[in-house]
Design an enzyme around this catalytic site. Structure first.
Site, PDB file in Angstrom:
ATOM      1  N   SER A   1       0.838  -1.202   0.000  1.00 48.09           N
ATOM      2  CA  SER A   1       0.000   0.000   0.000  1.00 48.09           C
ATOM      3  C   SER A   1       0.869   1.246   0.000  1.00 48.09           C
ATOM      4  O   SER A   1       1.633   1.495   0.946  1.00 48.09           O
ATOM      5  CB  SER A   1      -0.906   0.024   1.228  1.00 48.09           C
ATOM      6  OG  SER A   1      -1.479   1.317   1.353  1.00 48.09           O
TER       7      SER A   1
ATOM      8  N   HIS B   1      -1.112  -1.276  -4.348  1.00 48.65           N
ATOM      9  CA  HIS B   1      -2.374  -0.882  -3.720  1.00 48.65           C
ATOM     10  C   HIS B   1      -2.397   0.632  -3.522  1.00 48.65           C
ATOM     11  O   HIS B   1      -1.512   1.212  -2.896  1.00 48.65           O
ATOM     12  CB  HIS B   1      -2.490  -1.593  -2.369  1.00 48.65           C
ATOM     13  CG  HIS B   1      -3.810  -1.429  -1.688  1.00 48.65           C
ATOM     14  ND1 HIS B   1      -4.923  -2.177  -2.012  1.00 48.65           N
ATOM     15  CD2 HIS B   1      -4.203  -0.596  -0.678  1.00 48.65           C
ATOM     16  CE1 HIS B   1      -5.940  -1.828  -1.230  1.00 48.65           C
ATOM     17  NE2 HIS B   1      -5.527  -0.855  -0.415  1.00 48.65           N
TER      18      HIS B   1
ATOM     19  N   ASP C   1      -4.657   3.762  -2.160  1.00 48.17           N
ATOM     20  CA  ASP C   1      -5.780   4.110  -1.292  1.00 48.17           C
ATOM     21  C   ASP C   1      -6.286   5.507  -1.615  1.00 48.17           C
ATOM     22  O   ASP C   1      -5.578   6.492  -1.448  1.00 48.17           O
ATOM     23  CB  ASP C   1      -5.330   4.044   0.169  1.00 48.17           C
ATOM     24  CG  ASP C   1      -5.097   2.618   0.619  1.00 48.17           C
ATOM     25  OD1 ASP C   1      -6.076   1.841   0.635  1.00 48.17           O
ATOM     26  OD2 ASP C   1      -3.944   2.267   0.925  1.00 48.17           O
TER      27      ASP C   1
ATOM     28  N   MET D   1      -9.008   8.271  -0.640  1.00 49.72           N
ATOM     29  CA  MET D   1      -9.909   8.662   0.459  1.00 49.72           C
ATOM     30  C   MET D   1     -10.433  10.068   0.187  1.00 49.72           C
ATOM     31  O   MET D   1      -9.672  10.950  -0.197  1.00 49.72           O
ATOM     32  CB  MET D   1      -9.145   8.678   1.788  1.00 49.72           C
ATOM     33  CG  MET D   1      -8.440   7.371   2.103  1.00 49.72           C
ATOM     34  SD  MET D   1      -7.573   7.503   3.688  1.00 49.72           S
ATOM     35  CE  MET D   1      -6.750   5.915   3.750  1.00 49.72           C
TER      36      MET D   1
ATOM     37  N   HIS E   1      -8.114   1.108  -4.328  1.00 49.48           N
ATOM     38  CA  HIS E   1      -9.086   0.916  -3.239  1.00 49.48           C
ATOM     39  C   HIS E   1      -9.789   2.245  -2.989  1.00 49.48           C
ATOM     40  O   HIS E   1      -9.200   3.166  -2.417  1.00 49.48           O
ATOM     41  CB  HIS E   1      -8.320   0.429  -2.000  1.00 49.48           C
ATOM     42  CG  HIS E   1      -9.154   0.247  -0.780  1.00 49.48           C
ATOM     43  ND1 HIS E   1      -8.616   0.118   0.490  1.00 49.48           N
ATOM     44  CD2 HIS E   1     -10.510   0.160  -0.611  1.00 49.48           C
ATOM     45  CE1 HIS E   1      -9.589  -0.041   1.372  1.00 49.48           C
ATOM     46  NE2 HIS E   1     -10.746  -0.001   0.737  1.00 49.48           N
TER      47      HIS E   1
ATOM     48  N   MET F   1     -12.058   4.474  -1.070  1.00 51.04           N
ATOM     49  CA  MET F   1     -12.776   4.727   0.187  1.00 51.04           C
ATOM     50  C   MET F   1     -13.464   6.072   0.017  1.00 51.04           C
ATOM     51  O   MET F   1     -13.061   7.085   0.600  1.00 51.04           O
ATOM     52  CB  MET F   1     -11.785   4.727   1.360  1.00 51.04           C
ATOM     53  CG  MET F   1     -11.313   3.322   1.726  1.00 51.04           C
ATOM     54  SD  MET F   1      -9.815   3.333   2.737  1.00 51.04           S
ATOM     55  CE  MET F   1      -8.595   3.490   1.444  1.00 51.04           C
TER      56      MET F   1
ATOM     57  N   MET G   1     -11.901  -5.969   4.937  1.00 51.50           N
ATOM     58  CA  MET G   1     -11.056  -5.034   5.692  1.00 51.50           C
ATOM     59  C   MET G   1     -10.746  -5.637   7.063  1.00 51.50           C
ATOM     60  O   MET G   1     -11.649  -6.104   7.763  1.00 51.50           O
ATOM     61  CB  MET G   1     -11.753  -3.691   5.883  1.00 51.50           C
ATOM     62  CG  MET G   1     -11.880  -2.838   4.630  1.00 51.50           C
ATOM     63  SD  MET G   1     -10.327  -2.349   3.864  1.00 51.50           S
ATOM     64  CE  MET G   1      -9.524  -1.422   5.166  1.00 51.50           C
TER      65      MET G   1
ATOM     66  N   ASP H   1      -6.783  -6.231   4.125  1.00 55.41           N
ATOM     67  CA  ASP H   1      -6.132  -4.913   4.126  1.00 55.41           C
ATOM     68  C   ASP H   1      -6.256  -4.307   5.522  1.00 55.41           C
ATOM     69  O   ASP H   1      -7.369  -4.100   6.010  1.00 55.41           O
ATOM     70  CB  ASP H   1      -6.833  -4.040   3.074  1.00 55.41           C
ATOM     71  CG  ASP H   1      -6.274  -2.633   2.985  1.00 55.41           C
ATOM     72  OD1 ASP H   1      -5.231  -2.347   3.585  1.00 55.41           O
ATOM     73  OD2 ASP H   1      -6.906  -1.818   2.274  1.00 55.41           O
TER      74      ASP H   1
HETATM   75  C1  DX5 Z   1      -6.495   1.748   5.348  1.00 58.54           C
HETATM   76  C2  DX5 Z   1      -6.019   1.426   3.964  1.00 58.54           C
HETATM   77  C3  DX5 Z   1      -4.877   0.501   3.936  1.00 58.54           C
HETATM   78  C4  DX5 Z   1      -3.626   0.975   4.640  1.00 58.54           C
HETATM   79  C5  DX5 Z   1      -3.039  -0.227   5.286  1.00 58.54           C
HETATM   80  O1  DX5 Z   1      -7.727   2.314   5.300  1.00 58.54           O
HETATM   81  O2  DX5 Z   1      -7.059   0.856   3.200  1.00 58.54           O
HETATM   82  O3  DX5 Z   1      -4.577   0.087   2.613  1.00 58.54           O
HETATM   83  O4  DX5 Z   1      -2.674   1.568   3.813  1.00 58.54           O
HETATM   84  O5  DX5 Z   1      -1.986   0.172   6.063  1.00 58.54           O
HETATM   85  P1  DX5 Z   1      -1.232  -0.818   7.047  1.00 58.54           P
HETATM   86  O6  DX5 Z   1      -0.730  -1.972   6.223  1.00 58.54           O
HETATM   87  O7  DX5 Z   1      -0.140   0.038   7.592  1.00 58.54           O
HETATM   88  O8  DX5 Z   1      -2.222  -1.244   8.091  1.00 58.54           O
HETATM   89 ZN    ZN Z   2      -6.483  -0.027   1.263  1.00 57.03          ZN
END
Ligand code: DX5
Ligand code: ZN
Length: 215
Positions: free
Chosen positions: A8, A33, A35, A37, A66, A68, A137, A171
């Protein structure tokens, strides 16, 4: 099932994305990956389609995006154009789930559906025929660096029993130890942010994650 490791980028050094991507590529990452947001579906704001499009130009590893965000239907085209290979969004979003899946697939991407820790995994069942991946998740979405929630393991098991050949992604809080628990429960696609990027040797960590996931 093939084991896939998806570092990620949320935990990477955003000032040096090309270098960080190269570490993953050299280290044998199967996916990258990303993310996204929106500050609404989750409290944080991260990166959007323009940054992903720029990253795509310097990385040959498939992009696992991903979302969110509250309205993935509205934004799906932006991420398709940015170069996403698989787009995963949440059952808890405000968009029409079936229409969003259809839009992603019509755009030439694979579609994935994600559930938060307290959402029943059964919520994805009616969409399974069109899904390439389900993301269970293992932390509340929104932040990196949280602890793995073992309470999510029964959902992974239930999904694996129902779908022997589906890509099941986990994740949140995945490290060289928790990867074993998730792998034993039936996950085969492992996102890891902090574990990879905060380690001294990201390539070695990717290798250990892969070996431990199989163990
Ligand atoms: C959290 C993200 C993850 C995050 C995971 O909402 O979706 O992808 O980057 O981070 P770690 O591996 O540090 O828990
Ligand atoms: Zn993620």
């Amino acid at each position: 099932m093939d084991i896939k490791i998806s570092p990620s980028m949320l935990a990477s050094d955003y000032a040096n994305l090309q270098t960080e991507l190269a570490k993953c590529e050299k280290g044998g990452a199967d996916l990258i990956h990303l993310d996204v947001m929106d500050g609404h579906f989750v409290p944080n704001i991260s990166i959007g389609a323009p940054v992903i499009a720029a990253m795509k130009k310097v990385c040959a590893v498939p992009f696992d995006v991903h979302l969110m965000i509250s309205d993935p239907y509205f934004y799906a085209d932006d991420f398709i154009k940015a170069g996403a290979d698989i787009i995963t969004f949440h059952t808890e979003c405000d968009s029409d789930i079936q229409k969003t899946i259809d839009k992603i697939i019509a755009g030439g991407c694979k579609a994935g559906l994600a559930v938060k820790p307290n959402t029943p995994v059964e919520d994805v069942f009616e969409y399974l025929d069109k899904l390439s991946m389900v993301l269970v998740m293992t932390v509340e979405p929104g932040f990196g660096g949280q602890s793995f929630m073992e309470s999510t393991l029964p959902k992974i098991k239930a999904l694996r029993e129902k779908c022997p050949s589906l890509d099941i992604q986990v994740d949140g809080g995945i490290n060289t130890e928790t990867v074993k628990l998730a792998g034993k429960a039936g996950a085969n696609v492992f996102v890891a942010g902090s574990a990879v990027f905060k380690s001294d040797d990201p390539a070695k960590t990717i290798e250990i994650l892969r070996n431990n996931a199989r163990a």
